[in-house]
Design a protein around this motif. Structure first.
Motif, PDB file in Angstrom:
ATOM      1  N   HIS A 143       0.825  -1.218   0.000  1.00 51.70           N
ATOM      2  CA  HIS A 143       0.000   0.000   0.000  1.00 51.70           C
ATOM      3  C   HIS A 143       0.857   1.265   0.000  1.00 51.70           C
ATOM      4  O   HIS A 143       0.318   2.355   0.173  1.00 51.70           O
ATOM      5  CB  HIS A 143      -0.938  -0.011   1.206  1.00 51.70           C
ATOM      6  CG  HIS A 143      -2.000  -1.074   1.132  1.00 51.70           C
ATOM      7  ND1 HIS A 143      -3.175  -0.907   0.424  1.00 51.70           N
ATOM      8  CD2 HIS A 143      -2.043  -2.331   1.637  1.00 51.70           C
ATOM      9  CE1 HIS A 143      -3.907  -2.004   0.520  1.00 51.70           C
ATOM     10  NE2 HIS A 143      -3.238  -2.881   1.254  1.00 51.70           N
ATOM     11  N   ASP A 144       2.164   1.083  -0.179  1.00 57.01           N
ATOM     12  CA  ASP A 144       3.099   2.196  -0.263  1.00 57.01           C
ATOM     13  C   ASP A 144       2.964   3.129   0.937  1.00 57.01           C
ATOM     14  O   ASP A 144       2.790   4.346   0.792  1.00 57.01           O
ATOM     15  CB  ASP A 144       2.895   2.984  -1.562  1.00 57.01           C
ATOM     16  CG  ASP A 144       4.149   3.754  -1.961  1.00 57.01           C
ATOM     17  OD1 ASP A 144       5.215   3.131  -2.067  1.00 57.01           O
ATOM     18  OD2 ASP A 144       4.060   4.978  -2.143  1.00 57.01           O
ATOM     19  N   LEU A 145       3.062   2.553   2.126  1.00 59.86           N
ATOM     20  CA  LEU A 145       2.993   3.321   3.368  1.00 59.86           C
ATOM     21  C   LEU A 145       4.404   3.468   3.909  1.00 59.86           C
ATOM     22  O   LEU A 145       5.055   2.479   4.248  1.00 59.86           O
ATOM     23  CB  LEU A 145       2.100   2.606   4.388  1.00 59.86           C
ATOM     24  CG  LEU A 145       0.678   2.269   3.908  1.00 59.86           C
ATOM     25  CD1 LEU A 145      -0.032   1.395   4.935  1.00 59.86           C
ATOM     26  CD2 LEU A 145      -0.113   3.539   3.644  1.00 59.86           C
ATOM     27  N   ILE A 146       4.876   4.716   3.988  1.00 54.50           N
ATOM     28  CA  ILE A 146       6.254   4.967   4.379  1.00 54.50           C
ATOM     29  C   ILE A 146       6.357   5.625   5.749  1.00 54.50           C
ATOM     30  O   ILE A 146       7.016   5.109   6.647  1.00 54.50           O
ATOM     31  CB  ILE A 146       6.964   5.850   3.334  1.00 54.50           C
ATOM     32  CG1 ILE A 146       6.932   5.177   1.958  1.00 54.50           C
ATOM     33  CG2 ILE A 146       8.397   6.137   3.760  1.00 54.50           C
ATOM     34  CD1 ILE A 146       7.734   3.926   1.850  1.00 54.50           C
ATOM     35  N   THR A 147       5.700   6.750   5.899  1.00 54.14           N
ATOM     36  CA  THR A 147       5.819   7.511   7.141  1.00 54.14           C
ATOM     37  C   THR A 147       4.809   7.037   8.184  1.00 54.14           C
ATOM     38  O   THR A 147       3.830   6.348   7.871  1.00 54.14           O
ATOM     39  CB  THR A 147       5.601   9.012   6.885  1.00 54.14           C
ATOM     40  OG1 THR A 147       4.237   9.223   6.478  1.00 54.14           O
ATOM     41  CG2 THR A 147       6.518   9.510   5.776  1.00 54.14           C
ATOM     42  N   TYR A 148       5.071   7.433   9.445  1.00 55.76           N
ATOM     43  CA  TYR A 148       4.162   7.082  10.531  1.00 55.76           C
ATOM     44  C   TYR A 148       2.770   7.658  10.285  1.00 55.76           C
ATOM     45  O   TYR A 148       1.764   6.999  10.544  1.00 55.76           O
ATOM     46  CB  TYR A 148       4.723   7.604  11.859  1.00 55.76           C
ATOM     47  CG  TYR A 148       3.786   7.433  13.023  1.00 55.76           C
ATOM     48  CD1 TYR A 148       3.607   6.185  13.623  1.00 55.76           C
ATOM     49  CD2 TYR A 148       3.053   8.510  13.520  1.00 55.76           C
ATOM     50  CE1 TYR A 148       2.739   6.023  14.690  1.00 55.76           C
ATOM     51  CE2 TYR A 148       2.185   8.358  14.584  1.00 55.76           C
ATOM     52  CZ  TYR A 148       2.035   7.112  15.160  1.00 55.76           C
ATOM     53  OH  TYR A 148       1.161   6.956  16.215  1.00 55.76           O
ATOM     54  N   HIS A 149       2.714   8.876   9.751  1.00 62.66           N
ATOM     55  CA  HIS A 149       1.425   9.520   9.488  1.00 62.66           C
ATOM     56  C   HIS A 149       0.627   8.733   8.440  1.00 62.66           C
ATOM     57  O   HIS A 149      -0.587   8.569   8.573  1.00 62.66           O
ATOM     58  CB  HIS A 149       1.648  10.952   9.003  1.00 62.66           C
ATOM     59  CG  HIS A 149       0.384  11.702   8.719  1.00 62.66           C
ATOM     60  ND1 HIS A 149      -0.472  12.133   9.713  1.00 62.66           N
ATOM     61  CD2 HIS A 149      -0.186  12.076   7.538  1.00 62.66           C
ATOM     62  CE1 HIS A 149      -1.507  12.749   9.177  1.00 62.66           C
ATOM     63  NE2 HIS A 149      -1.368  12.728   7.860  1.00 62.66           N
ATOM     64  N   GLU A 150       1.312   8.247   7.420  1.00 60.31           N
ATOM     65  CA  GLU A 150       0.631   7.457   6.382  1.00 60.31           C
ATOM     66  C   GLU A 150       0.098   6.156   6.962  1.00 60.31           C
ATOM     67  O   GLU A 150      -1.034   5.746   6.667  1.00 60.31           O
ATOM     68  CB  GLU A 150       1.607   7.168   5.239  1.00 60.31           C
ATOM     69  CG  GLU A 150       2.003   8.396   4.447  1.00 60.31           C
ATOM     70  CD  GLU A 150       3.102   8.120   3.442  1.00 60.31           C
ATOM     71  OE1 GLU A 150       3.571   9.066   2.790  1.00 60.31           O
ATOM     72  OE2 GLU A 150       3.495   6.944   3.303  1.00 60.31           O
ATOM     73  N   ILE A 151       0.921   5.495   7.784  1.00 57.97           N
ATOM     74  CA  ILE A 151       0.501   4.228   8.407  1.00 57.97           C
ATOM     75  C   ILE A 151      -0.690   4.462   9.326  1.00 57.97           C
ATOM     76  O   ILE A 151      -1.655   3.692   9.333  1.00 57.97           O
ATOM     77  CB  ILE A 151       1.676   3.607   9.189  1.00 57.97           C
ATOM     78  CG1 ILE A 151       2.795   3.208   8.223  1.00 57.97           C
ATOM     79  CG2 ILE A 151       1.221   2.391   9.992  1.00 57.97           C
ATOM     80  CD1 ILE A 151       4.077   2.791   8.909  1.00 57.97           C
ATOM     81  N   LEU A 152      -0.642   5.540  10.107  1.00 55.35           N
ATOM     82  CA  LEU A 152      -1.726   5.843  11.034  1.00 55.35           C
ATOM     83  C   LEU A 152      -3.021   6.150  10.283  1.00 55.35           C
ATOM     84  O   LEU A 152      -4.107   5.714  10.704  1.00 55.35           O
ATOM     85  CB  LEU A 152      -1.332   7.031  11.917  1.00 55.35           C
ATOM     86  CG  LEU A 152      -2.300   7.390  13.046  1.00 55.35           C
ATOM     87  CD1 LEU A 152      -2.425   6.233  14.023  1.00 55.35           C
ATOM     88  CD2 LEU A 152      -1.815   8.645  13.775  1.00 55.35           C
ATOM     89  N   SER A 153      -2.924   6.874   9.180  1.00 54.66           N
ATOM     90  CA  SER A 153      -4.111   7.184   8.385  1.00 54.66           C
ATOM     91  C   SER A 153      -4.724   5.908   7.818  1.00 54.66           C
ATOM     92  O   SER A 153      -5.945   5.715   7.859  1.00 54.66           O
ATOM     93  CB  SER A 153      -3.747   8.141   7.241  1.00 54.66           C
ATOM     94  OG  SER A 153      -3.307   9.382   7.735  1.00 54.66           O
ATOM     95  N   PHE A 154      -3.889   5.023   7.293  1.00 53.40           N
ATOM     96  CA  PHE A 154      -4.370   3.745   6.764  1.00 53.40           C
ATOM     97  C   PHE A 154      -4.994   2.912   7.878  1.00 53.40           C
ATOM     98  O   PHE A 154      -6.031   2.274   7.700  1.00 53.40           O
ATOM     99  CB  PHE A 154      -3.211   2.990   6.112  1.00 53.40           C
ATOM    100  CG  PHE A 154      -3.613   1.709   5.436  1.00 53.40           C
ATOM    101  CD1 PHE A 154      -4.186   1.723   4.172  1.00 53.40           C
ATOM    102  CD2 PHE A 154      -3.417   0.484   6.060  1.00 53.40           C
ATOM    103  CE1 PHE A 154      -4.563   0.537   3.549  1.00 53.40           C
ATOM    104  CE2 PHE A 154      -3.783  -0.701   5.450  1.00 53.40           C
ATOM    105  CZ  PHE A 154      -4.360  -0.669   4.186  1.00 53.40           C
ATOM    106  N   TRP A 155      -4.359   2.917   9.038  1.00 50.74           N
ATOM    107  CA  TRP A 155      -4.834   2.177  10.220  1.00 50.74           C
ATOM    108  C   TRP A 155      -6.247   2.626  10.589  1.00 50.74           C
ATOM    109  O   TRP A 155      -7.105   1.805  10.913  1.00 50.74           O
ATOM    110  CB  TRP A 155      -3.856   2.435  11.357  1.00 50.74           C
ATOM    111  CG  TRP A 155      -4.179   1.782  12.679  1.00 50.74           C
ATOM    112  CD1 TRP A 155      -5.283   1.991  13.450  1.00 50.74           C
ATOM    113  CD2 TRP A 155      -3.382   0.816  13.369  1.00 50.74           C
ATOM    114  NE1 TRP A 155      -5.219   1.237  14.593  1.00 50.74           N
ATOM    115  CE2 TRP A 155      -4.072   0.503  14.569  1.00 50.74           C
ATOM    116  CE3 TRP A 155      -2.156   0.217  13.121  1.00 50.74           C
ATOM    117  CZ2 TRP A 155      -3.562  -0.399  15.495  1.00 50.74           C
ATOM    118  CZ3 TRP A 155      -1.649  -0.680  14.049  1.00 50.74           C
ATOM    119  CH2 TRP A 155      -2.346  -0.985  15.225  1.00 50.74           C
ATOM    120  N   ASN A 156      -6.490   3.941  10.530  1.00 54.74           N
ATOM    121  CA  ASN A 156      -7.783   4.498  10.933  1.00 54.74           C
ATOM    122  C   ASN A 156      -8.791   4.578   9.794  1.00 54.74           C
ATOM    123  O   ASN A 156      -9.889   5.112   9.970  1.00 54.74           O
ATOM    124  CB  ASN A 156      -7.584   5.902  11.517  1.00 54.74           C
ATOM    125  CG  ASN A 156      -6.810   5.873  12.821  1.00 54.74           C
ATOM    126  OD1 ASN A 156      -6.946   4.948  13.613  1.00 54.74           O
ATOM    127  ND2 ASN A 156      -5.987   6.891  13.055  1.00 54.74           N
TER     128      ASN A 156
END
Length: 209
Positions: A143-156
């Protein structure tokens, strides 16, 4: 699912390579390849960028694929959460084992061979944590998730914004350097476990003496 074929068709018609399209959508070339092979699917922000680049409507790109895309993204988000808990839990258990080994050796003066069962258990726990971490990393790459913010957004389940300064900077880092950084993190975790174990053993020795 036909969205992958549509993306490839539009990209080819525009005379763009996967690298060209990746640069304009702020993702990696591997992500474009995953989309075109229907391994993963673009999120809302990526779809909007694709529609603008291809001068096509979002509806024409996704058509009847919306439900399947949402199910896939929701499934991967759920798996990511579970893997994160598994990785953290087993890492903490591994650190506890390292502490216990240090207590056995330094506080109770056990011979090293007596700590073998605990050491083996620590290795098993570490192996499970690394398996979860590898699986988690695969989902992030898909899903091309690199930064913590991107991971958190995908998580939520929120829209992932990849067009950030940190995101662009992270995507320029070579993969080999990321691997070295990950290995360094694992070594740091082991060092923390050993340090806590030695400190715990020293404290136990003081209390028992």
């Amino acid at each position: 699912m036909e969205i992958g074929a549509r993306i490839k068709e539009h990209r080819t018609a525009a005379g763009m390579s996967q690298d060209d399209l990746a640069a304009r959508v702020y993702v990696s070339r591997q992500t474009i390849s995953s989309w075109e092979n229907n391994k993963t699917y673009p999120d809302v922000q990526s779809l909007l960028l694709l529609s603008k680049i291809f001068d096509a409507t979002v509806d024409s790109l996704i058509k009847g694929d919306v439900e399947t895309m949402n199910e896939t993204i929701e499934r991967d988000s759920t798996i990511m959460k579970r893997l994160s808990y598994v990785m953290l839990g087993f890492l903490l258990l591994m650190i506890a084992c390292m502490v216990w080994i240090c207590v056995q050796v330094f506080a109770w003066d056990w011979a090293l061979e007596q700590t073998v069962p605990t050491f083996v258990l620590a290795l098993v726990l570490w192996g499970i944590a690394m398996f979860a971490a590898a699986w988690l990393d695969r989902i992030k790459r898909n899903h091309d998730l690199i930064t913590y913010h991107e991971i958190l957004s995908f998580w939520n389940g929120e829209q992932v914004d990849r067009d950030t300064e940190r995101g662009r900077r992270e995507r320029l880092i070579p993969r080999w350097l990321k691997i070295i950084r990950a290995v360094g993190f694992m070594i740091l975790v082991l060092a923390i476990g050993a340090f806590l174990g030695y400190g715990g053993a020293y404290l136990a020795d003081m209390l028992l003496s």
